[in-house]
Design a protein around this motif. Structure first.
Motif, PDB file in Angstrom:
ATOM      1  N   ARG B 279       0.841  -1.203   0.000  1.00  0.00           N
ATOM      2  CA  ARG B 279       0.000   0.000   0.000  1.00  0.00           C
ATOM      3  C   ARG B 279       0.869   1.244   0.000  1.00  0.00           C
ATOM      4  O   ARG B 279       2.009   1.239   0.483  1.00  0.00           O
ATOM      5  CB  ARG B 279      -0.890   0.019   1.238  1.00  0.00           C
ATOM      6  N   ARG B 280       0.310   2.319  -0.485  1.00  0.00           N
ATOM      7  CA  ARG B 280       0.976   3.618  -0.388  1.00  0.00           C
ATOM      8  C   ARG B 280       0.771   4.118   1.043  1.00  0.00           C
ATOM      9  O   ARG B 280      -0.344   4.051   1.559  1.00  0.00           O
ATOM     10  CB  ARG B 280       0.348   4.590  -1.387  1.00  0.00           C
ATOM     11  N   THR B 281       1.848   4.567   1.673  1.00  0.00           N
ATOM     12  CA  THR B 281       1.682   5.074   3.038  1.00  0.00           C
ATOM     13  C   THR B 281       0.926   6.394   2.987  1.00  0.00           C
ATOM     14  O   THR B 281       1.117   7.192   2.067  1.00  0.00           O
ATOM     15  CB  THR B 281       3.041   5.291   3.719  1.00  0.00           C
ATOM     16  N   GLN B 282       0.120   6.610   3.959  1.00  0.00           N
ATOM     17  CA  GLN B 282      -0.708   7.815   3.926  1.00  0.00           C
ATOM     18  C   GLN B 282      -0.038   8.906   4.748  1.00  0.00           C
ATOM     19  O   GLN B 282       0.030   8.848   5.965  1.00  0.00           O
ATOM     20  CB  GLN B 282      -2.101   7.484   4.473  1.00  0.00           C
ATOM     21  N   ARG B 283       0.482   9.895   3.997  1.00  0.00           N
ATOM     22  CA  ARG B 283       1.256  10.940   4.662  1.00  0.00           C
ATOM     23  C   ARG B 283       0.382  11.855   5.522  1.00  0.00           C
ATOM     24  O   ARG B 283       0.811  12.371   6.546  1.00  0.00           O
ATOM     25  CB  ARG B 283       2.002  11.788   3.630  1.00  0.00           C
TER      26      ARG B 283
END
Lengths: 130, 287
Positions: B279-283
């Motif tokens: 998953r793309r990390t959620q900044r």
């Protein structure tokens, strides 16, 4: 006479082949194992062949036989820990053992059998055993 | 009284050596490559010693005699060491054949009054030295073949790396044509890699394989089946459109294997079956 022990582990049967398997011994194993499946009503058979370094077409056939017999008695067979050389030999002999499940080691084989058991059946079985 | 040829040579050893060195000096092809004249002299002395030492009435007739082992061993090692020093096979052969000149000259000095004997001896010597020349060439070629064999083995080893992409996932990119010998190496390395790392998924990437014919497909099926026997799953990735076309045109059935167009989709499939998620990390959350 020499015999390969068949251990009952919960719902499954565990066979660990630690000696050189000659033809007579393999045939005895086949017979004993099927008897045990019948007696215990096990739903899974786990055969550990990690110590087996030499295999011939007869052995391949016996393993296939055990799997076939177990499956018509409603038990799944998992062969675990096959050595690379053994795998290559079986393939070269034209014995891909298509009816047999395989796993890398006993732990993964157990997990595989576990995952293939329907949960409701598990409970029913446990009751029966108790 | 006729003296046997080996007796003549034994008594005239120093003369042979002296003549040989002379001939070598005249022949620039032989001499100019050596670092020092001393080195050449030492080598030639040893050669003549061993040659004269191993000649007797049997060996002079029969080159395959076991009594000549010392000589053949010496010639083999001489050829190899000269080849390592950068001599061409021609130079080594010339070096050996100049010995014939020296020997013939010694014989003619000795037997000048007996042309019949001289003729016979000359033929014997010629044959003997020719055999030494042939042996030297054989050694040279065997050495070359060993090098070629070693290199092709190293290439096979180099071109089949097993990469651990993730915990439980192996990848093996195959570059170049898959023949039977290579499939064997690929299969062995892959299966050994599976045992060593305990991986349950292996990805075989064939985007570097120029063409897939029925034989290559057969090899691929074998590898996939062997992996399955080990208790792991094998995914074939990198199937280019041309490969898909030829495979279908040839009527090869690959439906029993898991095939993916790219390594990416194979990896995705592998993650999926290991119940992993990328998953793309959620900044925003972090800030």
């Amino acid at each position: 006479m020499e015999k390969i022990p068949i251990l009952k582990m919960g719902k499954f049967l565990l066979v660990t082949i630690q000696v050189d398997l000659y033809d007579r011994l393999a045939l005895t194993l086949e017979e004993d194992l099927i008897q045990m499946v019948f007696k215990t009503g096990s739903k899974g058979v786990l055969i550990d062949i990690s110590a087996l370094s030499i295999v011939d077409s007869f052995m391949g056939k016996i393993i296939g036989n055990i799997a076939g017999m177990s499956s018509i008695m409603d038990a799944e067979t998992v062969v675990v820990g096959m050595q690379p050389a053994v795998a290559i030999t079986l393939i070269e002999l034209g014995l891909p053992l298509s009816g047999v499940h395989t796993a890398l080691n006993v732990e993964k084989g157990m997990a595989l059998l576990e995952s293939r058991m329907p949960p409701s059946l598990d409970d029913a079985n446990d009751d029966d055993v108790d | 009284m006729e003296t046997p040829i080996f007796e003549i040579l034994r008594s005239k050893k120093d003369r042979v050596l002296q003549l040989w060195l002379q001939v070598q000096q005249m022949d620039t092809e032989v001499s100019n490559n050596y670092n020092t004249a001393d080195e050449l002299r030492a080598q030639s002395t040893e050669f003549v010693d061993i040659l004269v030492g191993s000649l007797n009435e049997n060996t002079v007739q029969d080159f395959s005699s076991p009594e000549l082992e010392a000589l053949t061993d010496y010639i083999s090692s001489l050829t190899i060491s000269r080849a390592r020093q950068g001599f061409s096979p021609r130079e080594t052969a010339t070096y050996i054949f100049t010995l014939k000149d020296a020997l013939l000259k010694v014989l003619s000095e000795q037997n000048s009054d007996n042309p019949q004997q001289l003729y016979q001896d000359s033929i014997l010597v010629s044959k003997f030295i020719d055999n030494i020349g042939i042996l030297s060439f054989e050694t040279f070629i065997t050495g070359r073949e060993d090098v070629i064999f070693q290199q092709s083995e190293e290439m096979a080893e180099l071109s089949t790396p097993v990469i651990r992409v993730w915990n439980g996932i192996l990848a093996m990119p195959i570059i170049g044509t898959l023949d039977s010998a290579r499939t064997q190496v690929v299969m062995e390395n892959l299966l050994q890699g599976i045992v060593d790392t305990g991986s349950s998924i292996a990805i075989l990437d064939i985007s570097g394989v120029p063409a897939v014919d029925s034989l290559v497909a057969q090899h691929l099926i074998k590898t996939v089946n062997a992996t399955r026997l080990m208790g792991a799953e094998c995914i074939i990735s990198g199937i280019r459109p041309e490969i898909a076309q030829t495979v279908v045109h040839l009527g090869i059935d690959l439906s029993q294997m898991i095939t993916k167009a790219t390594l990416e989709s194979a990896l995705k499939f592998a993650f999926n079956s290991l119940q992993l998620e990328v998953r793309r990390t959620q900044r925003e959350k972090l800030n």
